[in-house]
Write a protein that holds these residues in place. Structure first.
Motif, PDB file in Angstrom:
ATOM      1  N   GLU A  12       0.660  -1.300   0.110  1.00 60.33           N
ATOM      2  CA  GLU A  12      -0.009   0.180   0.021  1.00 60.33           C
ATOM      3  C   GLU A  12       0.788   1.361  -0.045  1.00 60.33           C
ATOM      4  O   GLU A  12       0.757   2.249  -0.728  1.00 60.33           O
ATOM      5  CB  GLU A  12      -1.026   0.123   1.045  1.00 60.33           C
ATOM      6  CG  GLU A  12      -1.914  -0.951   1.325  1.00 60.33           C
ATOM      7  CD  GLU A  12      -3.035  -0.960   2.412  1.00 60.33           C
ATOM      8  OE1 GLU A  12      -3.045   0.326   2.871  1.00 60.33           O
ATOM      9  OE2 GLU A  12      -3.483  -2.173   2.454  1.00 60.33           O
ATOM     10  N   VAL A  13       1.883   1.122   0.761  1.00 61.38           N
ATOM     11  CA  VAL A  13       2.664   2.424   1.033  1.00 61.38           C
ATOM     12  C   VAL A  13       3.363   2.478  -0.337  1.00 61.38           C
ATOM     13  O   VAL A  13       3.604   3.838  -0.746  1.00 61.38           O
ATOM     14  CB  VAL A  13       3.651   2.106   2.027  1.00 61.38           C
ATOM     15  CG1 VAL A  13       4.814   3.398   2.139  1.00 61.38           C
ATOM     16  CG2 VAL A  13       3.037   2.132   3.317  1.00 61.38           C
ATOM     17  N   PHE A  15       2.657   1.886  -3.341  1.00 66.29           N
ATOM     18  CA  PHE A  15       1.934   2.420  -4.469  1.00 66.29           C
ATOM     19  C   PHE A  15       1.462   3.813  -3.979  1.00 66.29           C
ATOM     20  O   PHE A  15       1.339   4.770  -4.913  1.00 66.29           O
ATOM     21  CB  PHE A  15       0.454   1.712  -4.510  1.00 66.29           C
ATOM     22  CG  PHE A  15       0.580   0.603  -5.582  1.00 66.29           C
ATOM     23  CD1 PHE A  15       0.271   0.501  -6.998  1.00 66.29           C
ATOM     24  CD2 PHE A  15       1.064  -0.661  -4.990  1.00 66.29           C
ATOM     25  CE1 PHE A  15       0.408  -0.406  -7.787  1.00 66.29           C
ATOM     26  CE2 PHE A  15       1.288  -1.770  -5.973  1.00 66.29           C
ATOM     27  CZ  PHE A  15       1.066  -1.628  -7.271  1.00 66.29           C
ATOM     28  N   ALA A  16       1.313   4.073  -2.760  1.00 65.13           N
ATOM     29  CA  ALA A  16       0.844   5.523  -2.296  1.00 65.13           C
ATOM     30  C   ALA A  16       2.061   6.610  -2.642  1.00 65.13           C
ATOM     31  O   ALA A  16       1.564   7.725  -2.737  1.00 65.13           O
ATOM     32  CB  ALA A  16       0.468   5.368  -0.825  1.00 65.13           C
ATOM     33  N   VAL A  17       3.253   6.203  -2.665  1.00 66.81           N
ATOM     34  CA  VAL A  17       4.300   7.161  -2.760  1.00 66.81           C
ATOM     35  C   VAL A  17       4.578   7.130  -4.274  1.00 66.81           C
ATOM     36  O   VAL A  17       5.492   7.776  -4.509  1.00 66.81           O
ATOM     37  CB  VAL A  17       5.623   6.746  -1.871  1.00 66.81           C
ATOM     38  CG1 VAL A  17       5.212   6.823  -0.574  1.00 66.81           C
ATOM     39  CG2 VAL A  17       6.198   5.448  -2.322  1.00 66.81           C
ATOM     40  N   HIS A  32      -4.722  -4.129  -1.988  1.00 66.09           N
ATOM     41  CA  HIS A  32      -5.107  -2.516  -2.051  1.00 66.09           C
ATOM     42  C   HIS A  32      -3.661  -1.957  -2.477  1.00 66.09           C
ATOM     43  O   HIS A  32      -2.660  -2.124  -1.674  1.00 66.09           O
ATOM     44  CB  HIS A  32      -5.579  -2.228  -0.601  1.00 66.09           C
ATOM     45  CG  HIS A  32      -6.053  -0.706  -0.828  1.00 66.09           C
ATOM     46  ND1 HIS A  32      -7.108  -0.330  -1.031  1.00 66.09           N
ATOM     47  CD2 HIS A  32      -5.236   0.477  -0.289  1.00 66.09           C
ATOM     48  CE1 HIS A  32      -7.256   1.134  -1.055  1.00 66.09           C
ATOM     49  NE2 HIS A  32      -6.246   1.361  -0.617  1.00 66.09           N
ATOM     50  N   PRO A  33      -4.007  -0.976  -3.406  1.00 65.99           N
ATOM     51  CA  PRO A  33      -4.811  -0.845  -4.149  1.00 65.99           C
ATOM     52  C   PRO A  33      -5.266  -2.004  -5.217  1.00 65.99           C
ATOM     53  O   PRO A  33      -4.329  -2.794  -5.102  1.00 65.99           O
ATOM     54  CB  PRO A  33      -4.362   0.381  -5.008  1.00 65.99           C
ATOM     55  CG  PRO A  33      -2.845   0.344  -5.140  1.00 65.99           C
ATOM     56  CD  PRO A  33      -2.447  -0.237  -4.004  1.00 65.99           C
ATOM     57  N   VAL A 132       6.793   4.352   6.374  1.00 65.85           N
ATOM     58  CA  VAL A 132       6.583   4.966   5.387  1.00 65.85           C
ATOM     59  C   VAL A 132       7.727   5.688   4.939  1.00 65.85           C
ATOM     60  O   VAL A 132       8.113   5.493   3.728  1.00 65.85           O
ATOM     61  CB  VAL A 132       5.191   5.870   5.624  1.00 65.85           C
ATOM     62  CG1 VAL A 132       5.087   6.626   4.409  1.00 65.85           C
ATOM     63  CG2 VAL A 132       3.924   5.085   5.909  1.00 65.85           C
ATOM     64  N   LEU A 148       3.258  12.372   2.051  1.00 64.58           N
ATOM     65  CA  LEU A 148       2.061  11.256   2.676  1.00 64.58           C
ATOM     66  C   LEU A 148       2.070  11.333   4.360  1.00 64.58           C
ATOM     67  O   LEU A 148       0.990  11.420   4.650  1.00 64.58           O
ATOM     68  CB  LEU A 148       2.453   9.864   2.362  1.00 64.58           C
ATOM     69  CG  LEU A 148       1.457   8.806   2.765  1.00 64.58           C
ATOM     70  CD1 LEU A 148       0.112   9.049   2.460  1.00 64.58           C
ATOM     71  CD2 LEU A 148       1.880   7.413   2.245  1.00 64.58           C
ATOM     72  N   PRO A 270      -1.066   3.261   5.833  1.00 62.97           N
ATOM     73  CA  PRO A 270      -1.706   4.633   5.959  1.00 62.97           C
ATOM     74  C   PRO A 270      -3.421   4.415   6.194  1.00 62.97           C
ATOM     75  O   PRO A 270      -3.740   5.576   6.760  1.00 62.97           O
ATOM     76  CB  PRO A 270      -1.519   4.929   4.562  1.00 62.97           C
ATOM     77  CG  PRO A 270      -0.512   4.297   3.930  1.00 62.97           C
ATOM     78  CD  PRO A 270      -0.521   3.070   4.691  1.00 62.97           C
ATOM     79  N   ARG A 271      -3.802   3.452   6.161  1.00 58.49           N
ATOM     80  CA  ARG A 271      -5.214   3.379   6.440  1.00 58.49           C
ATOM     81  C   ARG A 271      -5.673   3.252   7.758  1.00 58.49           C
ATOM     82  O   ARG A 271      -6.798   3.079   8.352  1.00 58.49           O
ATOM     83  CB  ARG A 271      -6.044   2.155   5.490  1.00 58.49           C
ATOM     84  CG  ARG A 271      -6.153   2.499   4.098  1.00 58.49           C
ATOM     85  CD  ARG A 271      -7.075   1.672   3.276  1.00 58.49           C
ATOM     86  NE  ARG A 271      -6.171   0.396   3.320  1.00 58.49           N
ATOM     87  CZ  ARG A 271      -6.870  -0.702   2.726  1.00 58.49           C
ATOM     88  NH1 ARG A 271      -8.208  -0.658   2.223  1.00 58.49           N
ATOM     89  NH2 ARG A 271      -6.324  -1.754   2.408  1.00 58.49           N
TER      90      ARG A 271
END
Length: 292
Positions: A12-13, A15-17, A32-33, A132, A148, A270-271
């Motif tokens: 998740e991290v 992809f988020a960054v 996820h995602p 993160v 983030l 993050p969630r």
């Protein structure tokens, strides 16, 4: 860079960054995602499907007693993917492959010296945020990771400010990390409860989750029981919560709130902030008598 993530929260991290395109391999739990599901799966579970919570607990206990791994690493797939970086964990052998298993596999493949292994081991919310930043540095996305984390801190500060304005005593909250047998929360979960405006009556921040009894849960006199069985989504938690109520295990009069434990409570990503925000909304509506 070619990255294999053996931890759903790390996926998740990444992809988020903005490092999603670098991720070439994931575990069967990396959902996820949605795009992560299209990556090659290199780690699967040794546990049979369809077990009840009690049967899962028995299976895990027996496997741990025998010294057996709960996850299978596809060494062939790992070799074919030729990763530059492997992300794993050293937090919980029940949750994912640990760093020892991964290092042994890389050494067996003869590529141990050529692959960087990054290990995350968060026990608190602050350590989750630090992880993160660690992952961001590992994939050259320092600025994105910092942004983030800054956004997550801003959201947590907003919850703190809202909670500080609430009158009266805090609701007493019991979180169940497992339901058969019941387990009390550790790690970051008690912090989540406190941030959301509750008093976590069972469990200890930064520690491991521990087994308890229903008598102890009732004796804690919680106003709210959060049903958050590790690895279950909201539908699964709801089904277990309904079973607990029907069996009379939970304190009479307590608000019972099942959550998406897999997404917003168990995974150190993050969630978790989503979980804090959701619980804050629930606790804001729970009346607590003075001295309660």
């Amino acid at each position: 860079m070619r990255v294999v993530s053996l931890l759903p929260a790390a996926t998740e991290v990444l992809f988020a960054v903005g490092a999603g395109d670098d991720v070439v391999g994931v575990t069967f739990e990396c959902d996820h995602p949605a795009e992560a599901r299209r990556r090659r799966i290199v780690s699967t579970s040794s546990m049979p499907e369809g077990l009840t919570p009690a049967a899962i607990d028995d299976f895990v206990a027996a496997a741990v007693a025998r010294g057996e791994d709960l996850y299978r690493l596809d060494a062939g797939a790992l070799a074919e993917l030729r990763p530059d970086l492997v992300v794993t964990q050293d937090l919980c052998a029940v949750c994912a492959l640990d760093v020892g298993t991964v290092s042994e596999a890389l050494a067996h493949l003869g590529v141990g010296d050529d692959v960087e292994v990054v290990t995350t081991d968060p026990h608190t919310l602050e350590e989750v945020l630090d992880s993160v930043l660690l992952l961001g540095r590992a994939v050259g996305r320092d600025n994105a990771a910092a942004a983030l984390v800054a956004g997550l801190r801003t959201r947590l500060d907003a919850v703190r400010d809202e909670v500080a304005r609430r009158p009266g005593p805090r609701p007493r909250v019991a979180v169940l990390e497992w339901t058969d047998p019941p387990y009390l929360p550790g790690h970051w979960i008690p912090e989540m409860v406190e941030l959301a405006g509750g008093t976590c009556v069972l469990g200890r921040a930064g520690a491991r989750s521990v087994r308890t009894t229903w008598d102890d849960v009732r004796a804690a006199r919680p106003d709210v029981v959060v049903v958050a069985p590790c690895g279950y989504d909201r539908a699964g938690a709801t089904a277990q919560a309904e079973a607990l109520v029907a069996a009379g295990h939970l304190p009479a009069g307590a608000v019972v709130h099942p959550v998406d434990a897999d997404a917003m409570w168990a995974r150190p990503g993050p969630r978790l902030v989503d979980g804090v925000e959701e619980l804050a909304g629930v606790l804001a509506r729970v009346p607590v008598a003075p001295g309660g």
